[in-house]
Design an enzyme around this catalytic site. Sequence first.
Site, PDB file in Angstrom:
ATOM      1  N   PRO A   2       0.814  -1.206   0.000  1.00 34.10           N
ATOM      2  CA  PRO A   2       0.000   0.000   0.000  1.00 34.10           C
ATOM      3  C   PRO A   2       0.853   1.262   0.000  1.00 34.10           C
ATOM      4  CG  PRO A   2      -0.368  -1.343   1.974  1.00 34.10           C
ATOM      5  CD  PRO A   2       0.798  -1.889   1.275  1.00 34.10           C
ATOM      6  N   GLU A   3       0.613   2.121  -0.951  1.00 28.82           N
ATOM      7  CA  GLU A   3       1.178   3.460  -0.938  1.00 28.82           C
ATOM      8  C   GLU A   3      -0.007   4.404  -0.826  1.00 28.82           C
ATOM      9  OE1 GLU A   3       4.380   4.231  -3.577  1.00 28.82           O
ATOM     10  OE2 GLU A   3       4.847   2.124  -3.833  1.00 28.82           O
ATOM     11  N   LYS A  58       0.714   8.022   4.642  1.00 29.79           N
ATOM     12  CA  LYS A  58       0.220   6.640   4.537  1.00 29.79           C
ATOM     13  C   LYS A  58      -0.538   6.215   5.789  1.00 29.79           C
ATOM     14  CE  LYS A  58       4.233   5.592   1.711  1.00 29.79           C
ATOM     15  NZ  LYS A  58       5.561   4.961   1.723  1.00 29.79           N
ATOM     16  N   HIS A  91      -3.606 -14.679   9.654  1.00 27.90           N
ATOM     17  CA  HIS A  91      -2.902 -13.399   9.653  1.00 27.90           C
ATOM     18  C   HIS A  91      -3.778 -12.223  10.088  1.00 27.90           C
ATOM     19  CE1 HIS A  91       0.603 -15.293   8.004  1.00 27.90           C
ATOM     20  NE2 HIS A  91      -0.099 -15.784   6.999  1.00 27.90           N
ATOM     21  N   ARG A 110       3.025  -9.999   7.205  1.00 29.80           N
ATOM     22  CA  ARG A 110       4.374  -9.773   7.750  1.00 29.80           C
ATOM     23  C   ARG A 110       4.399  -9.026   9.075  1.00 29.80           C
ATOM     24  NH1 ARG A 110       7.455  -9.150   2.049  1.00 29.80           N
ATOM     25  NH2 ARG A 110       6.892 -11.226   1.396  1.00 29.80           N
ATOM     26  N   ARG A 262      17.039  -0.568  -1.126  1.00 39.44           N
ATOM     27  CA  ARG A 262      15.778  -0.769  -1.840  1.00 39.44           C
ATOM     28  C   ARG A 262      16.039  -1.042  -3.310  1.00 39.44           C
ATOM     29  NH1 ARG A 262      14.130  -2.465   1.724  1.00 39.44           N
ATOM     30  NH2 ARG A 262      13.712  -1.349   3.634  1.00 39.44           N
TER      31      ARG A 262
END
Length: 272
Positions: A2-3, A58, A91, A110, A262
């Site tokens: 998600p951005e 965000k 999750h 995660r 990155r």
Amino acid sequence: MPEIAEVETVRNTLKLRILNQKIKDFKVFYKPILLNDEQFVREHLIGKKFIDIQRIGKWLLFETDTHYLLSHLRMEGKYFLKDSSDPIEKHEHIEIVFENNLSMRYHDTRKFGRMKLIEKDRLYEFEGIKKQGIEPIQDALTKEYLYEKFHKRHIPMKTLLLDQTIISGLGNIYADEVLFDAGIHPMRHGDAVSIQECEKIKNSARKIITKAIEMGGTTIRSYTSSLGVTGRFQQYLMVHKREGEQCYQCKNIIQKMKIGGRSSYYCEHCQK
DNA sequence: AGTGCGACCCGAACGC
DNA sequence: TGCGTTCGGGTCGCAC
């Protein structure tokens, strides 16, 4: 991943379903996600309603009359809307149950996402919010502002575009896309960027984020109570994840390199 | 102060 | 096929 555009889609989608429903229960299944004490959050949320959902960078802000429940999805955070009788799945780490038995589940494979409940008048005491820079869609993002932030920094432009204290809301994918659109090599240092190039960066960021938000909006109808909410923008990417493929502009091969840990994708011919 | 990098996590992709 | 290894994504905090 998600951005800003995906967060905006989540915000708009959830608003249609959960606003003004009384909160009946709040449960945490994986504690590190929630930065507060669970009992503190229960005391201030149960019996209340979310009257709005806002966004800063965000961060999602679920607003009650007295507090904000802040939520950052990091890479893989999602919200699912289910029935409260549905079993909690692997999750799903946090659950908010509404009066009508609608169950909002925070799902994060995660476990990198974070949530925090904070009093409204203390919102800007929270580092994550206080540090946010200017968003690509805000008029305050000017070439002068960017030049001021970049011209004394001797680090790669890729790293600077990911710095949320400068531009708020750009992630790894859109940073690559903005640099391609602006014709700037991701390894070029901030102190080697001109004010004219800052103008290009500003325009590219605005263009790409505006389009991404529009596209995110189009995915709302594909949302169902069990599918979660995600954006769909892959088909418009010019460089990101295109290593070894031809540049759409010049046919050169798209390169990949690590910058600041990155992965970064770029065209050597189009980006100087 | 500015910069660089490991830690946090775990499923997917990769290498053998 | 199955195993072990690497990678990725945003942000924080520590080391230089």
